[in-house]
Design an enzyme around this catalytic site. Structure first.
Site, PDB file in Angstrom:
ATOM      1  CD  GLU A 181     -14.236 -25.190 -26.363  1.00  0.00           C
ATOM      2  OE1 GLU A 181     -15.729 -24.872 -26.631  1.00  0.00           O
ATOM      3  OE2 GLU A 181     -13.502 -24.436 -25.777  1.00  0.00           O
ATOM      4  CB  SER A 203     -16.769 -25.016 -22.498  1.00  0.00           C
ATOM      5  OG  SER A 203     -17.135 -23.710 -21.998  1.00  0.00           O
ATOM      6  NE  ARG A 253     -15.916 -21.514 -27.997  1.00  0.00           N
ATOM      7  CZ  ARG A 253     -16.604 -20.651 -27.649  1.00  0.00           C
ATOM      8  NH1 ARG A 253     -16.779 -19.691 -28.781  1.00  0.00           N
ATOM      9  NH2 ARG A 253     -17.309 -20.332 -26.921  1.00  0.00           N
TER      10      ARG A 253
HETATM   11  P1  NAP Z   1     -23.940 -17.660 -20.943  1.00  0.00           P
HETATM   12  O1  NAP Z   1     -23.459 -16.204 -21.198  1.00  0.00           O
HETATM   13  O2  NAP Z   1     -24.713 -18.109 -20.298  1.00  0.00           O
HETATM   14  O3  NAP Z   1     -24.213 -18.229 -22.399  1.00  0.00           O
HETATM   15  C1  NAP Z   1     -24.242 -19.477 -22.674  1.00  0.00           C
HETATM   16  C2  NAP Z   1     -24.209 -19.576 -23.992  1.00  0.00           C
HETATM   17  O4  NAP Z   1     -25.334 -19.217 -24.565  1.00  0.00           O
HETATM   18  C3  NAP Z   1     -23.012 -19.216 -24.664  1.00  0.00           C
HETATM   19  O5  NAP Z   1     -22.274 -20.416 -25.236  1.00  0.00           O
HETATM   20  C4  NAP Z   1     -23.308 -18.284 -25.641  1.00  0.00           C
HETATM   21  O6  NAP Z   1     -22.904 -18.576 -26.993  1.00  0.00           O
HETATM   22  C5  NAP Z   1     -24.865 -18.418 -25.924  1.00  0.00           C
HETATM   23  N1  NAP Z   1     -25.384 -17.430 -25.962  1.00  0.00           N
HETATM   24  C6  NAP Z   1     -25.823 -16.351 -25.150  1.00  0.00           C
HETATM   25  N2  NAP Z   1     -26.378 -15.079 -25.578  1.00  0.00           N
HETATM   26  C7  NAP Z   1     -26.272 -15.402 -27.035  1.00  0.00           C
HETATM   27  C8  NAP Z   1     -26.756 -14.701 -28.239  1.00  0.00           C
HETATM   28  N3  NAP Z   1     -27.475 -13.575 -28.177  1.00  0.00           N
HETATM   29  N4  NAP Z   1     -26.723 -15.266 -29.418  1.00  0.00           N
HETATM   30  C9  NAP Z   1     -26.214 -16.276 -29.689  1.00  0.00           C
HETATM   31  N5  NAP Z   1     -25.611 -17.151 -28.546  1.00  0.00           N
HETATM   32  C10 NAP Z   1     -25.801 -16.509 -27.444  1.00  0.00           C
HETATM   33  O7  NAP Z   1     -22.465 -18.475 -21.107  1.00  0.00           O
HETATM   34  P2  NAP Z   1     -21.238 -18.277 -20.007  1.00  0.00           P
HETATM   35  O8  NAP Z   1     -20.858 -19.628 -19.631  1.00  0.00           O
HETATM   36  O9  NAP Z   1     -21.608 -17.411 -18.872  1.00  0.00           O
HETATM   37  O10 NAP Z   1     -20.160 -17.880 -20.839  1.00  0.00           O
HETATM   38  C11 NAP Z   1     -20.162 -16.299 -21.234  1.00  0.00           C
HETATM   39  C12 NAP Z   1     -19.227 -16.179 -22.428  1.00  0.00           C
HETATM   40  O11 NAP Z   1     -17.956 -16.970 -22.303  1.00  0.00           O
HETATM   41  C13 NAP Z   1     -19.745 -16.968 -23.637  1.00  0.00           C
HETATM   42  O12 NAP Z   1     -19.548 -16.363 -24.839  1.00  0.00           O
HETATM   43  C14 NAP Z   1     -19.058 -18.440 -23.698  1.00  0.00           C
HETATM   44  O13 NAP Z   1     -18.892 -18.815 -25.048  1.00  0.00           O
HETATM   45  C15 NAP Z   1     -17.705 -17.860 -23.289  1.00  0.00           C
HETATM   46  N6  NAP Z   1     -17.056 -18.947 -22.428  1.00  0.00           N
HETATM   47  C16 NAP Z   1     -16.175 -19.771 -22.985  1.00  0.00           C
HETATM   48  C17 NAP Z   1     -15.460 -20.843 -22.415  1.00  0.00           C
HETATM   49  C18 NAP Z   1     -14.347 -21.843 -23.027  1.00  0.00           C
HETATM   50  O14 NAP Z   1     -13.937 -22.548 -22.487  1.00  0.00           O
HETATM   51  N7  NAP Z   1     -14.476 -21.941 -24.366  1.00  0.00           N
HETATM   52  C19 NAP Z   1     -15.721 -21.084 -21.055  1.00  0.00           C
HETATM   53  C20 NAP Z   1     -16.731 -20.408 -20.553  1.00  0.00           C
HETATM   54  C21 NAP Z   1     -17.141 -19.072 -20.966  1.00  0.00           C
HETATM   55  P3  NAP Z   1     -21.249 -18.075 -27.394  1.00  0.00           P
HETATM   56  O15 NAP Z   1     -20.456 -19.515 -27.098  1.00  0.00           O
HETATM   57  O16 NAP Z   1     -21.199 -18.196 -29.111  1.00  0.00           O
HETATM   58  O17 NAP Z   1     -20.872 -16.708 -26.680  1.00  0.00           O
END
Ligand code: NAP
Length: 341
Positions: A336, A239, A165
């Site tokens: 963020e 986020s 990020r």
């Molecule tokens: P999620 O799949 O429930 O995962 C929650 C967190 O766990 C994420 O931050 C993800 O990291 C981490 N994670 C899950 N599996 C992983 C692995 N195998 N190794 C390392 N880290 C792991 O999250 P979610 O809220 O439904 O989001 C799904 C994806 O969309 C994620 O990649 C999340 O970052 C992205 N997202 C981004 C935003 C934003 O506003 N920036 C908002 C919503 C979702 P990572 O963040 O590194 O993937």
């Protein structure tokens, strides 16, 4: 190019909060950009470059400088000698519209990043990432305007210094550059990444054995739409905090206190903890509201303006979360979302 005055920022940010920008302009070319930056310089005003307004929080008092709305458009595709396709897009292009164009051509690499709000120019700044794919995986170069020399500079992927990020463009040296275009070297269908947990579950449920680029885009759209608030319903900037990357010793001591706490190895003796999990399971904020501001019921990391909240209300809630997380874990969360200042 017109420079308008006293334009309400709540109409240009997805949080739907924020007072007036003293000056406001839309730039559709590098010439416009030069004019805008020059105007700010001559008037000794600060300036702020706004893309889709989806990762910023504007103060209720507004901004006393010039807001430059990035609207440089244009998308082109070319076939490279190595057989890959390169796509070049203007910094002001809507991110998801651009992703959709790459998917329509069956080109891989960006489909996991479907439905992320914002512009192409904002994508490299925080190295947007989702469902196992970072935007740095496909960026070949970034074209930027140097606000000191008024010249253009091309940054290679390496020069962008991408991290979790983050990128060079968030550093004090990098902040003098405004991203005007991004080049992506797209991948073949064989290089699709569909092993993220939620994607695997979706494909298994829908009996899709070898997903296409289009299948991944549709899956991501379906999963995101289910889990994240719609910006047509709520004010939100996604986020609000970054996942904390902490020293292994802190992670271990937290694991003793909270055995179910998820954590992932980051290398160099560091672990990634999940801000959303901490806010939800340790601090109990998920689904909680404070007036018109709340933590979203399906994802604690996402803060929402349920209608009529001010930025002051959002900041008050943010500080409450930060205090609670610190008291319970010793972790200072990093935001963020950027303040428009
Ligand atoms: P999620 O799949 O429930 O995962 C929650 C967190 O766990 C994420 O931050 C993800 O990291 C981490 N994670 C899950 N599996 C992983 C692995 N195998 N190794 C390392 N880290 C792991 O999250 P979610 O809220 O439904 O989001 C799904 C994806 O969309 C994620 O990649 C999340 O970052 C992205 N997202 C981004 C935003 C934003 O506003 N920036 C908002 C919503 C979702 P990572 O963040 O590194 O993937």
């Amino acid at each position: 190019m017109e420079i308008a005055e006293n334009i309400l920022l709540k109409d240009f940010t997805t949080f739907r909060t924020g007072g007036p920008a003293r000056y406001f302009c839309r730039v559709q070319s590098v010439e416009d950009l030069k004019e805008a930056v020059n105007y700010a310089r001559e008037q000794s005003l600060p300036f702020f470059v706004l893309g889709g307004g989806s990762n910023v929080l504007a103060y209720d008092e507004g901004f006393h400088g010039l807001v430059i709305k990035m609207e440089i458009a244009g998308v082109g595709f070319s076939l490279l000698a190595n057989g890959r396709w390169r796509a070049i897009a203007g910094g002001g292009e809507n991110w998801d519209d651009f992703v959709s164009l790459t998917v329509d051509r069956n080109l891989a690499g960006l489909e996991n990043l479907s439905l992320i709000p914002g512009t192409v120019g904002a994508a490299p700044i925080q190295n947007i990432a989702a469902y196992g794919r970072d935007v740095r995986d496909t960026i070949s170069s970034v074209e930027a305007f140097d606000t000191n020399t008024f010249s253009k500079k091309i940054f290679s992927n390496e020069q962008c210094q991408f991290g979790y990020r983050k990128s060079f463009f968030q550093t004090s040296d990098g902040k003098k550059f405004i991203i005007i275009g991004v080049a992506f070297d797209l991948l073949s269908e064989g290089e699709i990444k569909a092993d993220y947990k939620d994607l695997k579950e979706y494909f298994s449920k829908h009996n899709i054995i070898s997903p296409s680029v289009n299948d991944v885009r549709h899956a991501v759209i379906a999963i995101r739409s289910e889990k994240l608030p719609s910006i047509s319903e709520y004010g939100t900037a996604g986020s609000f905090f970054k996942n904390p990357i902490v020293h292994e010793s802190l992670a271990e001591s937290l694991k003793m206190r909270y055995p179910n706490m998820p954590m992932y190895k980051e290398g160099n003796g560091k672990m990634k903890l999940l801000a959303g999990w901490i806010i939800d399971h340790i601090c109990g904020f998920r689904g909680m509201n404070d007036g018109n501001v709340g933590s979203y019921k399906n994802q604690a990391l996402v803060l929402v303006n349920r209608g009529g909240a001010s930025s002051k209300d959002v900041i008050k809630f943010v500080e409450k979360i930060e205090r609670n997380v610190f008291e319970n874990t010793g972790i200072l969360l990093e935001r963020e979302v950027q303040m428009l200042s």
